[in-house]
Design an enzyme around this catalytic site. Structure first.
Site, mmCIF file in Angstrom:
data_model
loop_
_atom_site.group_PDB
_atom_site.id
_atom_site.type_symbol
_atom_site.label_atom_id
_atom_site.label_comp_id
_atom_site.label_asym_id
_atom_site.label_seq_id
_atom_site.Cartn_x
_atom_site.Cartn_y
_atom_site.Cartn_z
ATOM 1 N N GLU A 272 53.263 49.136 29.599
ATOM 2 C CA GLU A 272 54.145 49.480 28.482
ATOM 3 C C GLU A 272 55.409 48.631 28.478
ATOM 4 O OE1 GLU A 272 55.352 53.598 26.186
ATOM 5 O OE2 GLU A 272 55.063 53.647 28.353
ATOM 6 N N HIS A 293 33.464 49.256 47.821
ATOM 7 C CA HIS A 293 32.030 49.363 47.582
ATOM 8 C C HIS A 293 31.688 49.280 46.100
ATOM 9 C CE1 HIS A 293 31.356 50.495 51.806
ATOM 10 N NE2 HIS A 293 32.524 51.102 51.687
ATOM 11 N N LYS A 404 51.643 56.837 17.541
ATOM 12 C CA LYS A 404 52.327 58.127 17.400
ATOM 13 C C LYS A 404 52.560 58.450 15.928
ATOM 14 C CE LYS A 404 54.902 57.967 21.781
ATOM 15 N NZ LYS A 404 56.252 57.934 22.393
#
Length: 436
Positions: A272, A293, A404
């Site tokens: 951000e 792994h 938003k």
């Protein structure tokens, strides 16, 4: 805390940083440090983040949480910077790893299962929103409040609110005379871990918040106009230089289960703050030794666009490995889990330059309040430095605001530029029952 940059030099890895260019990089750090200090001294927006320790009063936080200090668990209702700092701290330091749960998403199944699994009479509510209007936070808070009421628990006696000076959440807190703490001014949420925003759940759970602040202060005291003298700036400068050299992915890989959420916190901080103007490293998350792994295959043999940041405590509690009863396992005799994970750490770090791939190492003393506070502040300072070196607006997030605004418009049924984009976006659905 110390940082080892050796495995990220061009003599060890490609992409890498030429040792001969370190002094030039150091000169850039000195210039950036001067600009950062000017911003701090003037209390400029964002730069004030690095002054946060001076403005955070542990006693005020203790006073605010006193009414819920008997709680056995805490539920944080917040999102992004309003939740990840507290989550990182409590996961690293709480005696009971399940004592702090976070509602930072509005997935209904997750919210329902979380609330069903809690004894709400023994659970404190920590609700955090600077604006007091954050859709996800306020929606979840209303659900949490109703759950308390349905179980006959007085939610007003089990809550601490951290918010700004105005907004619906502030009005609610004033209406019910709730314990309230301020969100620090001039500090983006992702930089607010070492404030009331991040310290309320640790304080409720008996974690040493004074130690967290002292550790942060140690990192602040270590800031200097040279990467050779400052671990935080050494990390930031190398991350910047590696991005310039082509390492556009930064995979953070703690070798401590209790630091797994640190990778999540770092991802928000880095993405951000630095994802601007067509640049910025993409943060990836891994966990040692588990992801040896899986993801390690990619880091050693995939595209040459990655640096792996290893993080580990130098000291850790230990568990002895019982003597095996099979000769093929005899190499484990007399060893312990700490020795095993340290061996895996050393092997994995070395495996990257062995494959001509870069790595950075960050080592803290141990998993205690001082070391965690130092780590958080150091990474914030490193991020600010990278923003200066890259000449981006570190403390804004305009790309986040678009989503938003679009969400609010969709919920309200409003027609806006954002909803027009949503309506008109191209779709090509595979698996539809009707013909395309």
């Amino acid at each position: 805390m110390h940082v080892d940059i050796g495995a990220a030099l061009a003599s060890a890895a490609d992409p890498g940083v030429e040792r001969a260019t370190l002094d030039d990089l150091d000169e850039q750090v000195a210039v950036a440090h001067e600009r950062i200090e000017q911003g701090r001294n003037k209390g400029e927006f964002g730069y004030a983040s690095l002054n946060l320790l001076e403005a955070t009063d542990a006693e005020t936080i203790h006073d605010a949480v006193a009414p819920v200090a008997d709680a056995e668990s805490v539920i944080t209702v917040g999102i992004g910077g309003s939740a990840l700092g507290a989550k990182t701290i409590t996961e690293a330091l709480a005696e009971d790893p399940g004592s702090h749960v976070v509602l930072d998403n509005v997935d209904p199944e997750h919210v329902r299962r979380t609330l069903d699994g809690l004894s709400l009479a023994d659970t404190a509510i920590n609700v955090v929103s600077r604006s007091g209007t954050t859709a996800e936070t306020l929606a979840n808070f209303l659900v949490v409040r109703e759950a308390y009421e349905d179980r006959g628990v007085d939610w007003t006696e089990r809550i601490v609110v951290t918010t700004g000076e105005s907004g619906p959440l502030r009005a609610l807190a004033d209406q019910h005379d709730l314990p309230t703490l301020p969100v620090p001014e001039g500090v983006p949420g992702r930089f607010s871990a070492l404030s009331a925003v991040g310290l309320v759940p640790p304080a409720i759970l008996g974690i040493d918040i004074e130690g967290l602040l002292a550790g942060g202060q140690q990192a602040a005291d270590d800031l200097a106009p040279s990467l050779y003298d400052s671990p935080a700036y050494a990390y930031g400068a190398m991350a910047y230089a590696l991005e310039e050299a082509g390492a556009t992915v930064n995979a953070v890989m703690p070798y401590a289960e209790r630091l797994e959420s640190f990778g999540e916190w770092f991802a928000q901080l880095w993405a951000e703050s630095l994802g601007k103007d067509g640049r910025g490293q993409t943060p990836a998350r891994a966990l040692g030794a588990t992801d040896q792994h899986s993801q390690l295959q990619l880091y050693r043999a995939g595209h040459r666009d990655k640096v792996v940041t290893f993080v580990r405590p130098r000291e850790r509690a230990d568990v002895s490995i019982p003597d095996p009863d099979h000769e093929d396992l005899s190499y484990l005799a007399g060893t312990d889990l700490g020795g095993l994970i340290d061996a895996e750490y050393e092997a994995t770090v070395a495996s990257l330059p062995a494959a001509d791939r870069p790595a950075l190492e960050v080592e803290i003393d141990r998993l205690d309040a001082e070391s965690v506070g130092e780590l958080l502040y150091a990474m914030e300072a490193a991020c600010v430095l990278v923003g200066e070196l890259a000449d981006v607006e570190t403390f804004t997030q305009p790309a986040v605001e678009w989503g938003k605004n679009a969400t609010r418009a969709l919920i309200r049924g409003e027609a806006t530029d954002e909803t027009a984009v949503i309506d008109e976006r191209e779709r090509l659905r595979i698996g539809e029952t009707e013909s395309l």
